[in-house]
Design an enzyme around this catalytic site. Structure first.
Site, PDB file in Angstrom:
ATOM      1  N   CYS A 118       0.817  -1.219   0.000  1.00 22.41           N
ATOM      2  CA  CYS A 118       0.000   0.000   0.000  1.00 22.41           C
ATOM      3  C   CYS A 118       0.851   1.271   0.000  1.00 22.41           C
ATOM      4  O   CYS A 118       0.338   2.363  -0.212  1.00 22.41           O
ATOM      5  CB  CYS A 118      -0.923   0.007   1.203  1.00 22.41           C
ATOM      6  SG  CYS A 118      -1.847  -1.517   1.365  1.00 22.41           S
ATOM      7  N   HIS A 242      -3.317   6.814   2.131  1.00 27.33           N
ATOM      8  CA  HIS A 242      -3.808   5.511   1.675  1.00 27.33           C
ATOM      9  C   HIS A 242      -5.237   5.313   2.169  1.00 27.33           C
ATOM     10  O   HIS A 242      -5.553   5.602   3.319  1.00 27.33           O
ATOM     11  CB  HIS A 242      -2.882   4.412   2.208  1.00 27.33           C
ATOM     12  CG  HIS A 242      -3.392   3.039   1.964  1.00 27.33           C
ATOM     13  ND1 HIS A 242      -3.841   2.621   0.735  1.00 27.33           N
ATOM     14  CD2 HIS A 242      -3.541   1.967   2.805  1.00 27.33           C
ATOM     15  CE1 HIS A 242      -4.243   1.360   0.820  1.00 27.33           C
ATOM     16  NE2 HIS A 242      -4.070   0.955   2.060  1.00 27.33           N
ATOM     17  N   ASN A 272     -10.343  -0.484  -0.465  1.00 26.78           N
ATOM     18  CA  ASN A 272      -8.881  -0.354  -0.342  1.00 26.78           C
ATOM     19  C   ASN A 272      -8.258  -0.941  -1.610  1.00 26.78           C
ATOM     20  O   ASN A 272      -8.346  -2.139  -1.853  1.00 26.78           O
ATOM     21  CB  ASN A 272      -8.447  -1.118   0.910  1.00 26.78           C
ATOM     22  CG  ASN A 272      -6.944  -1.103   1.132  1.00 26.78           C
ATOM     23  OD1 ASN A 272      -6.171  -0.753   0.252  1.00 26.78           O
ATOM     24  ND2 ASN A 272      -6.541  -1.501   2.329  1.00 26.78           N
TER      25      ASN A 272
HETATM   26  C1  4VN Z   1      -3.960  -0.017   6.687  1.00 25.29           C
HETATM   27  C2  4VN Z   1      -5.054  -0.423   7.404  1.00 25.29           C
HETATM   28  C3  4VN Z   1      -5.795  -1.551   7.033  1.00 25.29           C
HETATM   29  C4  4VN Z   1      -6.937  -1.993   7.823  1.00 25.29           C
HETATM   30  C5  4VN Z   1      -6.735  -2.672   8.998  1.00 25.29           C
HETATM   31  C6  4VN Z   1      -7.827  -3.120   9.733  1.00 25.29           C
HETATM   32  C7  4VN Z   1      -9.093  -2.885   9.282  1.00 25.29           C
HETATM   33  C8  4VN Z   1      -8.231  -1.782   7.429  1.00 25.29           C
HETATM   34  C9  4VN Z   1     -10.020  -4.215  11.113  1.00 25.29           C
HETATM   35  C10 4VN Z   1     -11.055  -4.016  12.156  1.00 25.29           C
HETATM   36  C11 4VN Z   1     -12.446  -4.122  11.560  1.00 25.29           C
HETATM   37  C12 4VN Z   1     -12.616  -3.094  10.450  1.00 25.29           C
HETATM   38  C13 4VN Z   1     -11.548  -3.247   9.411  1.00 25.29           C
HETATM   39 CL1  4VN Z   1      -5.521   0.479   8.767  1.00 25.29          CL
HETATM   40  C14 4VN Z   1      -5.378  -2.256   5.935  1.00 25.29           C
HETATM   41  C15 4VN Z   1      -4.276  -1.841   5.227  1.00 25.29           C
HETATM   42  C16 4VN Z   1      -3.830  -2.605   4.061  1.00 25.29           C
HETATM   43  O1  4VN Z   1      -3.987  -1.818   2.933  1.00 25.29           O
HETATM   44  C17 4VN Z   1      -3.563  -0.703   5.575  1.00 25.29           C
HETATM   45  N1  4VN Z   1      -9.267  -2.198   8.133  1.00 25.29           N
HETATM   46  N2  4VN Z   1     -10.200  -3.329   9.973  1.00 25.29           N
HETATM   47  C18 4VN Z   1     -13.450  -3.909  12.670  1.00 25.29           C
HETATM   48  O2  4VN Z   1     -13.842  -2.764  12.950  1.00 25.29           O
HETATM   49  O3  4VN Z   1     -13.824  -4.898  13.319  1.00 25.29           O
END
Ligand code: 4VN
Length: 317
Positions: A118, A242, A272
Site C-alpha cells: 500500500c 492511503h 482499499n
Molecule cells: C492499513 C489499514 C488496514 C486496515 C486494517 C484493519 C481494518 C483496514 C479491522 C477491524 C475491523 C474493520 C476493518 Cl488500517 C489495511 C491496510 C492494508 O492496505 C492498511 N481495516 N479493519 C473492525 O472494525 O472490526
C-alpha cells in the site's frame, strides 16, 4: 542518458482507470455473512470495483498510461521511464511495467515494477523524483495498479469486504521552477511482515495489528516528515493518505490536531485498492478542481501497509 539542467520534477498530468463492475456492500451480503451496516460503520466502504476475469493489472495500468499521454499531448517515445507499483502483477516476469511500455510504444523508456504494497505508489514517486532530480532523466510515468480481487480469500469475510481493484498514475516532467519534494521519510519493518501477507497463498491480515500500526506508526511518520520539511500541519493543504479505512483518517486528523476536512477520501466507492489508492484519489481531486497542478498547493502523500511499509512525501503540486 542526456543530462538535464531542469532538475526539479513536477506532476503535469494525473489519471485513473477502474473496472466497470460495481459491487456494493449489499451485493456482498448476498454472498457471505456480512452487512452494509457492518462494513460501512467500521470502514467507510460502501462499494468497490471488481475486474472481470480476463482483465489484468496491466490492462488498468495501460489505460492510465494512455490517458496520461492523451492529457499531456506528450508522445510515448519521449518517456524515459515507467514505474508500476503493484502487489498483483500479471506475472513474475515480464513486469507489468514492461507490458505497458510496449503497448504504449514507449520505445526509449526503461520500465519495472516496484513492490511495497500500500506504500508502493509513494515509494515509486520518491524514486522517480530522484531519477529526475539527478538530471539523469527528464520524464516518466509512475502508476499504482492492482487487481486485488484475484488474491482475496473470498471465504474470509473479515478481509474480502475491504479491498477493490483500480489504478491511478502521474506523469512527471523536469521543470526548473521549484523543488517538487519538500520532505520525505520512507520506512520498512520486515519484522512485522506476518501481519499482512499475500502470495503464494491468498491475502491474510491481522486486522487489529495493522489497525494499531496505522494509528501508532503512521501519525508519528507524518509528524517527522513535517519536521524535516520545517512545516506544520497548517502548511499542508491536503493530506492524501492511503484509503484503507475512514476511521484511520479520523484518528490521523485527531492525532495531528488538524481539520478532518483536509483528509479527502474515496474508499466509500473503491474500497482499499492498495498501491492504487493514492493516485486514484489524486486523479479524482484533480478532476474536481480541488487539486490544481499549478504549483500553488502543498500536499502530503502517505502510504502504509504490507511489509510493513509506510512513508510520507510532502510535494508541491
Ligand atoms: C492499513 C489499514 C488496514 C486496515 C486494517 C484493519 C481494518 C483496514 C479491522 C477491524 C475491523 C474493520 C476493518 Cl488500517 C489495511 C491496510 C492494508 O492496505 C492498511 N481495516 N479493519 C473492525 O472494525 O472490526
Amino acid at each position: 542518458m542526456v543530462r538535464s539542467d531542469r532538475r526539479f520534477a513536477r506532476i503535469t498530468a494525473v489519471s485513473h482507470a477502474t473496472p466497470a463492475r460495481i459491487v456494493t456492500n449489499d451485493d456482498l451480503s448476498a454472498l457471505m455473512d456480512t452487512s452494509d451496516e457492518w462494513i460501512r460503520s467500521r470502514t467507510g466502504i460502501c462499494a468497490r470495483r471488481l475486474a472481470a476475469d480476463d482483465v489484468k493489472t496491466s490492462d488498468l495500468a495501460l489505460e492510465v498510461a494512455e490517458k496520461l499521454l492523451a492529457k499531456s499531448g506528450l508522445s510515448a517515445d519521449k518517456l524515459d521511464f515507467i514505474l508500476v507499483a503493484t502487489i498483483t502483477p500479471d506475472s513474475q516476469m515480464p513486469s507489468t511495467a514492461a507490458r505497458v511500455q510496449t503497448k504504449i510504444g514507449a520505445t526509449n523508456a526503461f520500465a519495472y515494477d516496484l513492490s511495497a504494497a500500500c506504500s508502493g505508489f509513494v515509494f515509486a514517486l520518491a524514486t522517480a523524483d530522484k531519477f529526475i532530480a539527478s538530471g539523469a532523466y527528464r520524464c516518466g510515468i509512475v502508476i499504482g495498479a492492482e487487481t486485488l480481487s484475484k488474491v482475496i480469500d473470498w471465504s474470509d469475510r473479515s478481509t474480502a469486504v475491504l479491498f477493490g481493484d483500480g489504478a491511478g498514475g502521474v506523469l512527471l516532467e523536469a521543470s526548473a521552477d521549484m523543488p517538487f519534494v519538500q520532505a520525505e521519510k520512507l520506512r520498512t519493518d520486515g519484522s512485522r511482515a506476518d501481519s499482512l501477507t499475500a502470495g503464494p497463498d491468498k491475502l491474510q491480515m491481522d486486522g487489529r495489528a495493522i489497525f494499531d500500526f496505522a494509528v501508532r506508526d503512521v501519525p508519528k511518520n507524518i509528524s517527522e516528515t513535517l519536521t524535516l520539511g520545517q512545516l506544520t500541519a497548517d502548511n499542508i493543504d491536503y493530506f492524501v493518505l492511503h484509503q484503507a479505512n475512514s476511521r484511520i483518517l479520523d484518528k490521523m486528523a485527531q492525532k495531528l490536531h488538524t481539520s478532518r476536512e483536509k483528509f479527502p477520501q474515496n474508499m466509500d466507492r473503491y474500497g482499499n485498492t492498495s498501491a492504487a489508492s493514492i493516485p486514484l484519489l489524486l486523479s479524482e481531486l484533480t478532476e474536481t478542481g480541488t487539486l490544481k497542478l499549478d504549483g500553488s498547493q502543498t500536499v502530503l502523500l502517505c502510504g502504509f501497509g504490507g511489509g510493513l511499509t509506510w512513508g510520507s512525501l510532502i510535494i508541491t503540486l
